[in-house]
Scaffold this motif. Structure first.
Motif, PDB file in Angstrom:
ATOM      1  N   ILE A  95       0.827  -1.208   0.000  1.00  0.00           N
ATOM      2  CA  ILE A  95       0.000   0.000   0.000  1.00  0.00           C
ATOM      3  C   ILE A  95       0.861   1.256   0.000  1.00  0.00           C
ATOM      4  O   ILE A  95       0.496   2.281  -0.601  1.00  0.00           O
ATOM      5  CB  ILE A  95      -0.959  -0.020   1.217  1.00  0.00           C
ATOM      6  CG1 ILE A  95      -2.003  -1.138   1.041  1.00  0.00           C
ATOM      7  CG2 ILE A  95      -1.648   1.321   1.397  1.00  0.00           C
ATOM      8  CD1 ILE A  95      -2.929  -1.310   2.221  1.00  0.00           C
ATOM      9  N   ASN A  96       2.012   1.192   0.644  1.00  0.00           N
ATOM     10  CA  ASN A  96       2.895   2.366   0.728  1.00  0.00           C
ATOM     11  C   ASN A  96       3.791   2.538  -0.498  1.00  0.00           C
ATOM     12  O   ASN A  96       4.606   3.458  -0.535  1.00  0.00           O
ATOM     13  CB  ASN A  96       3.768   2.271   1.979  1.00  0.00           C
ATOM     14  CG  ASN A  96       2.963   2.468   3.253  1.00  0.00           C
ATOM     15  OD1 ASN A  96       2.001   3.234   3.279  1.00  0.00           O
ATOM     16  ND2 ASN A  96       3.338   1.765   4.315  1.00  0.00           N
ATOM     17  N   ASP A  97       3.625   1.659  -1.493  1.00  0.00           N
ATOM     18  CA  ASP A  97       4.391   1.770  -2.737  1.00  0.00           C
ATOM     19  C   ASP A  97       3.549   2.538  -3.757  1.00  0.00           C
ATOM     20  O   ASP A  97       2.644   1.967  -4.381  1.00  0.00           O
ATOM     21  CB  ASP A  97       4.733   0.373  -3.259  1.00  0.00           C
ATOM     22  CG  ASP A  97       5.631   0.404  -4.492  1.00  0.00           C
ATOM     23  OD1 ASP A  97       5.638   1.411  -5.218  1.00  0.00           O
ATOM     24  OD2 ASP A  97       6.315  -0.606  -4.739  1.00  0.00           O
ATOM     25  N   PRO A  98       3.784   3.839  -3.944  1.00  0.00           N
ATOM     26  CA  PRO A  98       2.902   4.646  -4.804  1.00  0.00           C
ATOM     27  C   PRO A  98       2.911   4.198  -6.266  1.00  0.00           C
ATOM     28  O   PRO A  98       1.874   4.262  -6.944  1.00  0.00           O
ATOM     29  CB  PRO A  98       3.464   6.066  -4.645  1.00  0.00           C
ATOM     30  CG  PRO A  98       4.877   5.878  -4.186  1.00  0.00           C
ATOM     31  CD  PRO A  98       4.884   4.622  -3.367  1.00  0.00           C
ATOM     32  N   ILE A  99       4.056   3.723  -6.750  1.00  0.00           N
ATOM     33  CA  ILE A  99       4.118   3.296  -8.155  1.00  0.00           C
ATOM     34  C   ILE A  99       3.274   2.044  -8.363  1.00  0.00           C
ATOM     35  O   ILE A  99       2.489   1.941  -9.320  1.00  0.00           O
ATOM     36  CB  ILE A  99       5.588   3.043  -8.560  1.00  0.00           C
ATOM     37  CG1 ILE A  99       6.397   4.341  -8.466  1.00  0.00           C
ATOM     38  CG2 ILE A  99       5.657   2.467  -9.971  1.00  0.00           C
ATOM     39  CD1 ILE A  99       7.876   4.167  -8.743  1.00  0.00           C
ATOM     40  N   LEU A 100       3.423   1.074  -7.463  1.00  0.00           N
ATOM     41  CA  LEU A 100       2.650  -0.161  -7.577  1.00  0.00           C
ATOM     42  C   LEU A 100       1.159   0.111  -7.423  1.00  0.00           C
ATOM     43  O   LEU A 100       0.341  -0.406  -8.199  1.00  0.00           O
ATOM     44  CB  LEU A 100       3.117  -1.167  -6.511  1.00  0.00           C
ATOM     45  CG  LEU A 100       2.324  -2.471  -6.407  1.00  0.00           C
ATOM     46  CD1 LEU A 100       2.328  -3.218  -7.737  1.00  0.00           C
ATOM     47  CD2 LEU A 100       2.898  -3.357  -5.300  1.00  0.00           C
ATOM     48  N   MET A 101       0.783   0.945  -6.446  1.00  0.00           N
ATOM     49  CA  MET A 101      -0.637   1.220  -6.226  1.00  0.00           C
ATOM     50  C   MET A 101      -1.245   1.967  -7.410  1.00  0.00           C
ATOM     51  O   MET A 101      -2.394   1.726  -7.785  1.00  0.00           O
ATOM     52  CB  MET A 101      -0.820   2.016  -4.939  1.00  0.00           C
ATOM     53  CG  MET A 101      -0.482   1.231  -3.665  1.00  0.00           C
ATOM     54  SD  MET A 101      -1.352  -0.374  -3.566  1.00  0.00           S
ATOM     55  CE  MET A 101      -3.055   0.179  -3.528  1.00  0.00           C
ATOM     56  N   LYS A 102      -0.474   2.875  -8.010  1.00  0.00           N
ATOM     57  CA  LYS A 102      -0.993   3.572  -9.192  1.00  0.00           C
ATOM     58  C   LYS A 102      -1.213   2.593 -10.331  1.00  0.00           C
ATOM     59  O   LYS A 102      -2.224   2.669 -11.057  1.00  0.00           O
ATOM     60  CB  LYS A 102      -0.011   4.662  -9.618  1.00  0.00           C
ATOM     61  CG  LYS A 102      -0.510   5.507 -10.802  1.00  0.00           C
ATOM     62  CD  LYS A 102       0.480   6.603 -11.152  1.00  0.00           C
ATOM     63  CE  LYS A 102      -0.095   7.540 -12.225  1.00  0.00           C
ATOM     64  NZ  LYS A 102      -0.498   6.838 -13.455  1.00  0.00           N
ATOM     65  N   LYS A 103      -0.289   1.648 -10.485  1.00  0.00           N
ATOM     66  CA  LYS A 103      -0.429   0.637 -11.532  1.00  0.00           C
ATOM     67  C   LYS A 103      -1.684  -0.203 -11.311  1.00  0.00           C
ATOM     68  O   LYS A 103      -2.426  -0.502 -12.265  1.00  0.00           O
ATOM     69  CB  LYS A 103       0.805  -0.260 -11.539  1.00  0.00           C
ATOM     70  CG  LYS A 103       0.808  -1.319 -12.633  1.00  0.00           C
ATOM     71  CD  LYS A 103       2.126  -2.090 -12.635  1.00  0.00           C
ATOM     72  CE  LYS A 103       2.157  -3.105 -13.776  1.00  0.00           C
ATOM     73  NZ  LYS A 103       3.440  -3.847 -13.827  1.00  0.00           N
ATOM     74  N   LEU A 104      -1.947  -0.582 -10.056  1.00  0.00           N
ATOM     75  CA  LEU A 104      -3.127  -1.393  -9.748  1.00  0.00           C
ATOM     76  C   LEU A 104      -4.412  -0.605  -9.974  1.00  0.00           C
ATOM     77  O   LEU A 104      -5.384  -1.130 -10.523  1.00  0.00           O
ATOM     78  CB  LEU A 104      -3.056  -1.901  -8.311  1.00  0.00           C
ATOM     79  CG  LEU A 104      -1.913  -2.866  -7.979  1.00  0.00           C
ATOM     80  CD1 LEU A 104      -1.943  -3.258  -6.507  1.00  0.00           C
ATOM     81  CD2 LEU A 104      -1.971  -4.104  -8.859  1.00  0.00           C
ATOM     82  N   ARG A 105      -4.415   0.658  -9.560  1.00  0.00           N
ATOM     83  CA  ARG A 105      -5.621   1.487  -9.745  1.00  0.00           C
ATOM     84  C   ARG A 105      -5.881   1.758 -11.228  1.00  0.00           C
ATOM     85  O   ARG A 105      -7.029   1.694 -11.687  1.00  0.00           O
ATOM     86  CB  ARG A 105      -5.481   2.797  -8.986  1.00  0.00           C
ATOM     87  CG  ARG A 105      -5.620   2.658  -7.464  1.00  0.00           C
ATOM     88  CD  ARG A 105      -5.829   4.038  -6.826  1.00  0.00           C
ATOM     89  NE  ARG A 105      -6.037   3.914  -5.396  1.00  0.00           N
ATOM     90  CZ  ARG A 105      -5.072   4.033  -4.485  1.00  0.00           C
ATOM     91  NH1 ARG A 105      -3.821   4.271  -4.887  1.00  0.00           N
ATOM     92  NH2 ARG A 105      -5.336   3.918  -3.210  1.00  0.00           N
ATOM     93  N   ASP A 106      -4.820   2.060 -11.954  1.00  0.00           N
ATOM     94  CA  ASP A 106      -4.989   2.378 -13.373  1.00  0.00           C
ATOM     95  C   ASP A 106      -5.459   1.178 -14.185  1.00  0.00           C
ATOM     96  O   ASP A 106      -6.027   1.343 -15.275  1.00  0.00           O
ATOM     97  CB  ASP A 106      -3.668   2.902 -13.951  1.00  0.00           C
ATOM     98  CG  ASP A 106      -3.296   4.276 -13.413  1.00  0.00           C
ATOM     99  OD1 ASP A 106      -4.172   4.918 -12.793  1.00  0.00           O
ATOM    100  OD2 ASP A 106      -2.135   4.697 -13.596  1.00  0.00           O
ATOM    101  N   SER A 107      -5.229  -0.017 -13.689  1.00  0.00           N
ATOM    102  CA  SER A 107      -5.655  -1.219 -14.409  1.00  0.00           C
ATOM    103  C   SER A 107      -7.167  -1.387 -14.389  1.00  0.00           C
ATOM    104  O   SER A 107      -7.724  -2.104 -15.228  1.00  0.00           O
ATOM    105  CB  SER A 107      -4.989  -2.457 -13.795  1.00  0.00           C
ATOM    106  OG  SER A 107      -3.585  -2.389 -13.928  1.00  0.00           O
ATOM    107  N   GLU A 108      -7.838  -0.750 -13.440  1.00  0.00           N
ATOM    108  CA  GLU A 108      -9.308  -0.789 -13.343  1.00  0.00           C
ATOM    109  C   GLU A 108      -9.832  -2.225 -13.379  1.00  0.00           C
ATOM    110  O   GLU A 108     -10.644  -2.607 -14.224  1.00  0.00           O
ATOM    111  CB  GLU A 108      -9.943   0.041 -14.457  1.00  0.00           C
ATOM    112  CG  GLU A 108      -9.585   1.515 -14.364  1.00  0.00           C
ATOM    113  CD  GLU A 108     -10.301   2.352 -15.419  1.00  0.00           C
ATOM    114  OE1 GLU A 108     -10.919   1.758 -16.327  1.00  0.00           O
ATOM    115  OE2 GLU A 108     -10.235   3.588 -15.325  1.00  0.00           O
TER     116      GLU A 108
END
Length: 488
Positions: A95-108
């Protein structure tokens, strides 16, 4: 999980798999999913830890049955605390990894499919606010069904109790004590490990159980052919045996070995993940017993070759278990009692000689034994003679094969295959963006309201007030009448 992912891919779904770079079994590259590496906790040394734990379980099994099950539960509890601290820390790292979380969110993503026995999928799916489907058997402090459905302890055995659904007074007492132990595990061992994570990243009042119960569909790897009848709920779907398939042809070498057994047939032995976990003296006893059989034996085995191994026994580091169980020459299955193996034995109608080692294996084999389709041998007291006697009984007594074939007939008699059922409900959640309408309202109630204790207290208070008022009125009337009589 792999089989479900393959089926989803074959139906046109795009699957992204979150995996650990140290995963024991899950490769990074695949033809039916793309993968993202996330920080998790698997390590090869963990396998050795389980082997050591097996020795402790065998020591527990030396106690009387009433005590041994609690000893085993305490062993599991001892690893839960540290294990859940590690899971919470791994989730926080993700959760504290902003790059990974952005990738997961952007995948929708449309859906999170996870096994809640390890909680990272539950926590991450909840944090991303994704609809969730569980592929579940075990969950934290017990079996998944006990977590999501009403489970009266008077006739629903608690996980690890090794009880059945027709309990006498002492057995119900034991079952209640196991229930209290599971409550203790959750409130004092498991949930506290996530307190900091919940405070930092989730709404106030969040706990692990509420996140788990919020899942849209629970695909439970069980079947009432195998389980005891018990209450259920609409969003719990039984898919026991979903991995079972008709047997495929064996390799030429293995088929030749099986055919060489003639009319006697073949015995298959596999202990699954714990293939090398048995002590040396136990493997020697098993090998010596196998050598006395007229049957041929195919044994999944890793380690030093037993000195007592007979010419009739073939050792393999891996074997096509389902294909062997479905072979017409297979006479018995020696197994540790894992859920998948038990359903494959039921599906193919093969009687089982159980050698339970850890976790749910004792309960699984106890259920199959009560249905007359298995015998159970204790690893703690295993020797050549008692193992051979049990194995010969399984092979030669027709009742075991008749009973397991009856179970196989019942298991196969369904309107849809378990795999088709699983995929239907996964696609149902995707189509409808969740299945909140199937969730029980009972989970939103405080415990005292769920059990109507507030209503009971209110009724008792009203009844007490009415009785007190009635008594008071009677006393006033009686005292008034008594004074009037004295005055006269």
């Amino acid at each position: 999980m792999k089989l479900i992912l393959e089926e989803l891919h074959s139906r046109g779904h795009s699957v992204t798999l979150l995996r650990s770079a140290k995963s024991w079994y899950i490769p990074r590259h695949s033809s039916f999913y793309t993968s993202i590496d996330v920080p998790m906790l698997e390590d090869e040394s963990d396998k050795e830890y389980y082997n050591k734990m097996l020795i402790k379980v065998m020591e527990c099994r030396r106690y009387p049955t009433f005590i041994s099950t609690f000893c085993q539960q305490n062993l599991i509890t001892s690893i839960l605390g540290n294990g859940h601290v590690i899971l919470a820390r791994a989730t926080a790292t993700i959760i504290n990894d902003p790059i990974l979380m952005k990738k997961l969110r952007d995948s929708e993503f449309d859906l999170m499919l996870t096994d809640p026995a390890l909680t990272i999928g539950v926590l991450l799916g909840s944090y991303l606010k994704l609809p969730m489907v569980f592929n579940v058997r075990w969950i934290n402090s017990g079996e998944g069904h006990l977590t999501i459905a009403p489970s009266p302890v008077s006739y629903v055995p608690v996980s690890g109790s090794e009880l059945h659904d027709q309990m006498d007074f002492l057995e119900r007492t034991k079952n209640m004590l196991h229930y209290f132990h599971s409550v203790y595990e959750y409130h004092f061992v498991i949930n506290p490990a996530y307190s900091e994570l919940f405070q930092l990243h989730f709404p106030p009042g969040t706990d692990l159980l509420s996140l788990e119960r919020a899942a849209d569909i629970w695909l439970l790897r069980s079947d009432f052919v195998f389980e005891f009848p018990r209450p259920t709920v609409p969003n719990l779907v039984h898919i026991g045996g979903f991995q079972c398939k008709e047997a495929r042809p064996l390799s030429a070498e293995l088929e030749a070995f099986v055919q060489s057994s003639g009319e006697h047939g073949v015995v298959v032995m596999s202990l699954g993940t714990f293939v090398s976990a048995l002590p040396r003296e136990s493997t020697e006893a098993i090998a010596a017993a196998f050598a006395q059989l007229p049957q041929k034996v195919v044994w999944r085995f890793v380690g030093e070759k037993p000195a007592s191994l007979g010419n009739n026994t073939l050792l393999l580091k891996w074997l096509p278990q389902s294909d062997l169980l479905g072979h017409p020459k297979t006479r018995a299955f020696v197994a540790h009692g894992g859920t998948n193996g038990m359903y494959e034995a039921i599906y193919h109608g093969v009687p089982v000689l159980g050698l339970p080692l850890l976790f749910d294996q004792f309960d699984n084999l106890h259920r199959l034994k009560l249905r007359g389709a298995a015998r159970v041998a204790e690893a703690k007291s295993l020797n050549k003679d008692n193992f051979l006697e049990a194995l010969q009984d399984i092979i030669e007594s027709p009742s075991y094969r008749n009973n397991v074939r009856r179970l196989s007939q019942l298991h196969r008699d369904q309107p849809m295959s378990p795999m088709d059922t699983a995929v239907f409900w996964i696609e149902y959640v995707i189509r409808n963006k969740g299945a909140a309408h199937l969730q029980s309202a009972g989970f939103s109630l405080p415990w005292y309201s769920y059990f109507c204790l507030d209503v009971a207290a209110f009724i008792l208070a009203v009844t007490g007030a009415f009785v007190w008022t009635l008594v008071s009125v009677c006393r006033i009337l009686c005292c008034g009448r008594s004074k009037k009589m004295k005055a006269e």
